[in-house]
Write an enzyme that holds these catalytic residues in place. Structure first.
Site, mmCIF file in Angstrom:
data_model
loop_
_atom_site.group_PDB
_atom_site.id
_atom_site.type_symbol
_atom_site.label_atom_id
_atom_site.label_comp_id
_atom_site.label_asym_id
_atom_site.label_seq_id
_atom_site.Cartn_x
_atom_site.Cartn_y
_atom_site.Cartn_z
ATOM 1 C CG ASP A 203 -1.863 -1.211 1.202
ATOM 2 O OD1 ASP A 203 -2.194 -1.696 0.108
ATOM 3 O OD2 ASP A 203 -2.213 -1.682 2.298
ATOM 4 C CE LYS B 94 2.272 -2.339 -4.352
ATOM 5 N NZ LYS B 94 2.036 -2.002 -2.947
ATOM 6 C CG HIS C 65 -2.122 -1.901 -6.995
ATOM 7 N ND1 HIS C 65 -1.203 -2.422 -7.860
ATOM 8 C CD2 HIS C 65 -1.846 -2.465 -5.788
ATOM 9 C CE1 HIS C 65 -0.420 -3.265 -7.209
ATOM 10 N NE2 HIS C 65 -0.793 -3.316 -5.961
ATOM 11 N NE ARG D 36 6.176 -30.957 -7.451
ATOM 12 C CZ ARG D 36 7.092 -31.803 -7.002
ATOM 13 N NH1 ARG D 36 8.087 -32.152 -7.787
ATOM 14 N NH2 ARG D 36 7.027 -32.292 -5.789
ATOM 15 C CB THR E 149 1.925 -12.265 0.397
ATOM 16 O OG1 THR E 149 0.922 -12.834 -0.450
ATOM 17 C CG2 THR E 149 3.115 -11.789 -0.441
ATOM 18 N NE ARG F 128 -7.422 -6.900 6.528
ATOM 19 C CZ ARG F 128 -6.456 -7.818 6.412
ATOM 20 N NH1 ARG F 128 -6.207 -8.657 7.394
ATOM 21 N NH2 ARG F 128 -5.728 -7.879 5.323
HETATM 22 P P1 GDP Z 1 -0.838 0.382 -3.528
HETATM 23 O O1 GDP Z 1 -1.409 -0.913 -3.075
HETATM 24 O O2 GDP Z 1 0.634 0.460 -3.288
HETATM 25 O O3 GDP Z 1 -1.186 0.737 -4.942
HETATM 26 O O4 GDP Z 1 -1.489 1.501 -2.599
HETATM 27 P P2 GDP Z 1 -3.048 1.618 -2.176
HETATM 28 O O5 GDP Z 1 -3.813 2.128 -3.319
HETATM 29 O O6 GDP Z 1 -3.507 0.360 -1.535
HETATM 30 O O7 GDP Z 1 -2.942 2.663 -0.997
HETATM 31 C C1 GDP Z 1 -2.415 3.932 -1.180
HETATM 32 C C2 GDP Z 1 -3.484 4.960 -0.802
HETATM 33 O O8 GDP Z 1 -2.888 6.228 -0.679
HETATM 34 C C3 GDP Z 1 -4.565 5.111 -1.863
HETATM 35 O O9 GDP Z 1 -5.763 5.457 -1.229
HETATM 36 C C4 GDP Z 1 -4.043 6.275 -2.706
HETATM 37 O O10 GDP Z 1 -5.100 7.004 -3.341
HETATM 38 C C5 GDP Z 1 -3.401 7.129 -1.653
HETATM 39 N N1 GDP Z 1 -2.234 7.918 -2.073
HETATM 40 C C6 GDP Z 1 -1.279 7.609 -2.983
HETATM 41 N N2 GDP Z 1 -0.340 8.587 -3.004
HETATM 42 C C7 GDP Z 1 -0.714 9.513 -2.104
HETATM 43 C C8 GDP Z 1 -0.149 10.743 -1.647
HETATM 44 O O11 GDP Z 1 0.906 11.172 -2.066
HETATM 45 N N3 GDP Z 1 -0.844 11.418 -0.678
HETATM 46 C C9 GDP Z 1 -2.021 10.970 -0.163
HETATM 47 N N4 GDP Z 1 -2.607 11.686 0.775
HETATM 48 N N5 GDP Z 1 -2.577 9.809 -0.575
HETATM 49 C C10 GDP Z 1 -1.920 9.095 -1.518
HETATM 50 P P1 IMO Z 2 -0.962 -4.151 -2.264
HETATM 51 O O1 IMO Z 2 -0.520 -4.668 -3.614
HETATM 52 C C1 IMO Z 2 -0.964 -4.661 2.054
HETATM 53 C C2 IMO Z 2 -0.969 -8.760 3.600
HETATM 54 C C3 IMO Z 2 -2.214 -9.230 4.313
HETATM 55 C C4 IMO Z 2 -1.618 -10.246 5.271
HETATM 56 C C5 IMO Z 2 -0.498 -10.868 4.448
HETATM 57 C C6 IMO Z 2 -0.880 -12.173 3.781
HETATM 58 O O2 IMO Z 2 -2.249 -3.447 -2.295
HETATM 59 O O3 IMO Z 2 0.150 -3.377 -1.634
HETATM 60 P P2 IMO Z 2 -2.421 -12.827 1.711
HETATM 61 O O4 IMO Z 2 -3.836 -12.477 1.387
HETATM 62 O O5 IMO Z 2 -1.429 -12.412 0.696
HETATM 63 O O6 IMO Z 2 -2.252 -14.268 2.090
HETATM 64 O O7 IMO Z 2 -2.104 -12.000 3.065
HETATM 65 O O8 IMO Z 2 -0.151 -9.912 3.473
HETATM 66 N N1 IMO Z 2 -1.193 -8.223 2.241
HETATM 67 C C7 IMO Z 2 -1.147 -6.927 1.927
HETATM 68 N N2 IMO Z 2 -0.967 -5.843 2.690
HETATM 69 N N3 IMO Z 2 -1.086 -4.510 0.728
HETATM 70 C C8 IMO Z 2 -1.235 -5.589 -0.069
HETATM 71 O O9 IMO Z 2 -1.224 -5.502 -1.424
HETATM 72 C C9 IMO Z 2 -1.315 -6.871 0.530
HETATM 73 N N4 IMO Z 2 -1.493 -8.124 0.053
HETATM 74 C C10 IMO Z 2 -1.411 -8.933 1.112
HETATM 75 O O10 IMO Z 2 -2.849 -8.181 4.977
HETATM 76 O O11 IMO Z 2 -1.025 -9.582 6.356
HETATM 77 MG MG MG Z 3 -2.933 -1.622 -1.796
#
Ligand code: GDP
Ligand code: IMO
Ligand code: MG
Length: 423
Positions: A14, A17, A42, A144, A239, A303
């Protein structure tokens, strides 16, 4: 021959990306996901809209760009179908631009239930899985036994499916009982395969290497973060895939010498969702403030995310593992109202001060040395260049660069596509 550039998360996921991939995709011909599955969420924000992608690569909103789901990905056709319907509703034309590797593994409904049953069995020690069936699907891959996207075309696909399902139903008997409706889930699963079949299947390894040879620019998009890597993360709270740069080679079929830029993303602080160790966690008012200001609630599960300060020994470790050539800092704006920031610079365990990670972060009592930095107490909305950042923000970033030995080439100041400083 061109090289393939990589974007991945350096923390526990998170990091933002999706936003950065979407921004940079404008300069590429192909975006390819190399691992993970619908555990990923994402988020992209542009034109006043917000989109959350789980399986589809984050280049899908850029016209003409090819998006490829690599062999390292595990794909749940039901989640995938839902995602595609939502793209259709947003008028995104993806049919000829979204390719699926024949060697990507399929998540069956029974994989999801095995995930839930395994977590129920662990009780308090549960991983905090997203319950999307990720672990059991990768287990069948390495064991496998798995089914792959390309198998859908086989005349005996139904028999292969039945064999695996029946094995899962036997396995489920050793776990605490969980509720499921096999008939309904199975029907939805088979129906969703039609959506998958409508997309071009490719041998991703040939497709991408041919594209490189033809001078195409390719960006590999990571999911999760390096601290969730199956080998190097906070095992067992990880993961089930290799989330690091090495995963690009196995998850797409490109050789190590084809890797070009490696862009590592970190938040200006740190978060984690699910169980497991988190050295700089602030289980207090500061953590709550970061959660509220950063809207730190999971994109996939909703969460609340655990929040804490940025951790330099941890980042040093993941920069090393990934061969990071440049850094991107996201969510710096979340710190706008803090009068002081903390940065973890050193660990102390086994009687020594070190910037190395211990073997077992779960069971090693550890003290953490923090440096305090002054905040900037200003909005960053209109800041478009690094030099225009307030001095305390510049100082914070420059000090991190010195410690980490890699430059920050991008600073994200908000969730929207255009809120990005590129140096
Ligand atoms: P990812 O899984 O790495 O793609 O990230 P997520 O989308 O799960 O979580 C990142 C959150 O932060 C999302 O709600 C984005 O819209 C937000 N976000 C991304 N860059 C920024 C930033 O520079 N500032 C703020 N305030 N929010 C951001
Ligand atoms: P993005 O790509 C944050 C965490 C879960 C759990 C552990 C194992 O959005 O960054 P899984 O379902 O893979 O067996 O869960 O990994 N987890 C993540 N946490 N961002 C993610 O993806 C995650 N994908 C899995 O919360 O702790
Ligand atoms: Mg994410």
């Amino acid at each position: 021959m061109k090289k393939i550039d990589v974007i991945l998360g350096l923390q526990w996921g998170d990091e933002g990306k999706g936003k950065i991939v979407d921004y940079l995709a404008a300069d590429y011909d192909i975006v390819a996901r190399f691992q993970g599955g619908p555990n990923a969420g994402h988020t992209l924000k542009f034109g006043g809209n917000k989109y959350v992608l789980h399986t589809v690569p984050s280049g899908i909103f850029r016209e003409n760009l090819i998006n490829l789901i690599g062999n390292g990905v595990v794909l749940d056709p039901v989640v995938f179908q839902r995602e595609l319907r939502s793209l259709e509703q947003s008028n995104v034309q993806f049919h000829s631009r979204l390719l699926v590797s024949r060697k990507a593994h399929l998540i069956l409904p029974t994989h999801r239930w095995l995930d839930a049953a395994s977590e129920a069995h662990k009780g308090k020690a549960k991983i905090g899985s997203t319950l999307k069936g990720i672990g059991p699907t990768y287990m069948d891959k390495t064991g496998r036994n798995g089914l792959r996207v390309g198998d859908i075309a086989a005349p005996n696909f139904q028999a292969q499916y039945n064999a695996l399902k029946n094995k899962h139903l036997e396995l489920l008997k050793i776990y605490p009982a969980i509720d499921f409706d096999l008939e309904t889930a199975e029907q939805a699963w088979f129906e969703s395969l039609d959506t998958l079949r409508a997309l071009p299947f490719v041998d991703g390894e040939y497709y991408l290497n041919d594209a490189l040879a033809a001078g195409k620019k390719i960006l590999a998009e990571g999911a999760q973060g390096s601290m969730l890597d199956i080998d190097f993360g906070t095992y067992p709270f990880v993961t089930s895939s290799n989330t690091i740069t090495a995963g690009v080679c196995t998850g797409l079929g490109v050789a190590p010498q084809r890797i070009g830029r490696v862009i590592g993303i970190t938040k200006a602080y740190c978060t984690r969702v699910g169980g497991g160790p988190f050295p700089t966690e602030q289980d207090n008012e500061t953590g709550e403030q970061l959660r509220q200001l950063g809207m730190e609630f999971g994109s996939t599960t909703g969460r609340p995310r655990r929040c804490g300060w940025i951790d330099l020994p941890q980042l040093r470790y993941t920069i090393l593992l990934n061969g990071v050539t440049e850094l991107c800092m996201t969510k710096i704006d979340v710190l706008n109202t803090f009068s002081e920031l903390q940065v973890a610079t050193m660990y102390r365990y086994d009687g020594v001060e070190t910037s190395n990670m211990p073997f077992d972060l779960c069971n090693t009592p550890m003290e953490i040395r923090y440096e305090t930095y002054p905040g900037w107490a200003t909005e960053l909305d209109d800041v478009k260049t690094f030099d225009a950042l307030p001095a305390p923000a510049r100082n914070f970033i420059s000090d991190l660069e010195k410690y980490l030995g890699v430059p920050f080439t991008m600073i994200s100041t908000g969730p929207e596509r255009e809120k990005l400083i590129v140096r």
